[in-house]
Design an enzyme around this catalytic site. Sequence first.
Site, short mmCIF file in Angstrom:
data_model
loop_
_atom_site.label_atom_id
_atom_site.label_comp_id
_atom_site.label_asym_id
_atom_site.label_seq_id
_atom_site.Cartn_x
_atom_site.Cartn_y
_atom_site.Cartn_z
N THR A 176 0.93 -1.14 0.00
CA THR A 176 0.00 0.00 0.00
C THR A 176 0.95 1.17 0.00
OG1 THR A 176 -1.91 -0.92 1.18
CG2 THR A 176 -1.52 1.37 1.53
N ARG A 204 -13.50 -7.75 -2.40
CA ARG A 204 -13.07 -7.40 -1.03
C ARG A 204 -12.62 -5.93 -0.97
NH1 ARG A 204 -7.87 -5.54 1.19
NH2 ARG A 204 -7.77 -6.24 3.33
N ILE A 205 -13.06 -5.23 0.03
CA ILE A 205 -12.63 -3.84 0.23
C ILE A 205 -11.86 -3.78 1.53
CG2 ILE A 205 -13.48 -1.49 0.66
CD1 ILE A 205 -15.89 -2.27 -1.19
N HIS A 228 -2.70 -5.31 7.55
CA HIS A 228 -3.83 -6.21 7.36
C HIS A 228 -5.12 -5.42 7.57
CE1 HIS A 228 -5.34 -10.58 7.92
NE2 HIS A 228 -6.17 -9.85 7.24
N GLY A 229 -5.72 -5.04 6.46
CA GLY A 229 -6.78 -4.05 6.47
C GLY A 229 -7.97 -4.36 7.37
N1 ASP Z 1 -3.98 -2.31 3.96
C1 ASP Z 1 -4.06 -2.95 2.69
C2 ASP Z 1 -5.28 -3.80 2.62
O1 ASP Z 1 -5.60 -4.49 3.56
C3 ASP Z 1 -2.88 -3.79 2.33
C4 ASP Z 1 -1.59 -3.45 2.98
O2 ASP Z 1 -1.33 -2.32 3.35
O3 ASP Z 1 -0.77 -4.35 3.11
O4 ASP Z 1 -5.88 -3.80 1.59
#
Ligand code: ASP
Length: 310
Positions: A176, A204-205, A228-229
Site C-alpha cells: 500500500t 473485497r474492500i 492487514h486491512g
Molecule cells: N492495507 C491494505 C489492505 O488491507 C494492504 C496493505 O497495506 O498491506 O488492503
Amino acid sequence: MTIALALHGGAGTLRRQDMSVEQEREYRVGLERALEAGHAVLRGGGSALDAVCACVCALEDDPLFNAGRGSVYNLDGKQEMEAAVMDGSRQDAGSAVGLACVQNPVLLARAVMEGTPHVTLGYAAAENFARSSGLAMQPPEYFHTDKRWQALILEKERLAMGGAEEDIPEDRKHGTVGAVALDAQGRLAAATSTGGRTAKWPGRIGDTPVIGAGTWADAHCAVSATGHGEYFVRAAAGHEISARVRYLGETLEQACDAVVRGQLLTMGGTGGVAAVDRHGRVALPFNCEGMYRAAIDGEGRRLVAIYADD
Ligand code: ASP
C-alpha cells in the site's frame, strides 16, 4: 511556517537477508522520488492535499509498490485497486474502490471528494466517472508485473495446501502506499492507495478507502495506514490515533504506538502508519519486519528507511 511530510510504501518488506543490494537501492530511490515530489509542492507554498497527491501518484506510477502500476492480484487474477484522500482543513474526504484501469486511483478519490456529493464510488460507475473527469486510463498490461503474478501463484498454492490466510509470508502480505502532510498554512491531509492483499476475494474492500480506518485527517493530525486491512477497519485505526491525541492529550508518537504496537498487535493485526500532527511532528511506527518509509519533519530532519534498525 512549518511544513512536514511523511510517506510509506507499505509495511511487510522482504527480510533483510533476502533483499539484494540492487533491490534495496531501487526501493530507496522510489521513496526519495516520491518524497521530493511531495516536498517540492510544500516548499512552493502548495497545499497539503496537493502534496500528498503528488507523493502518492509517484508511488502509484512506480511498479515496485503495491498501488496503481504494480498492484497485486486477487483470487481471480484481476487487479482491484482502491484509494482515498482526506483534507483535514475541511474534514472532507473521497475514496474509490474496485478500480481496474484508472492510472492514478488517488486522483479519482480526490475527484470524488471534489466533484460529487458522495464520499465513496466503486467499480464500473467509479471508472466511468474517472473517464468523464478526464483522468488517465490504462489497459490491464500497464498495471501488470511478473512479480505480483508469481506472488498470486505461490499464494494460491499455499492456500490449496491448507495454509491459513493469516500466515501469508511477510513480503507477500502487505503493500500500500500513502502520504500525510502539513502545509505552511497549517492544513493537514492524508492520501492512501493500494492493490489490497494478494489473493483477496474479488470484491473485497480493505481499510485504505474506509475513512477513519486506513485514511484520516482533521485539524490535529493526518494518518495513512498499511497492513492487514480488516484489523485496521475493526480498530478504526486512523480515527483512533486522532481521538487519542484530542481526548487523551497524547503526543502523536504515543497515540500511534498505542494503536499500532498496542491495540492492533493485540488483535493480531500487523502493519504500520505514517502520521503527522499540526506541529509538524512525524511518526512512522510499525509492528512487523519493516516498512518502506520516508519523511521530512517540521524541523527539516530527513529519513528514508526500510527496516526497524535503519
Ligand atoms: N492495507 C491494505 C489492505 O488491507 C494492504 C496493505 O497495506 O498491506 O488492503
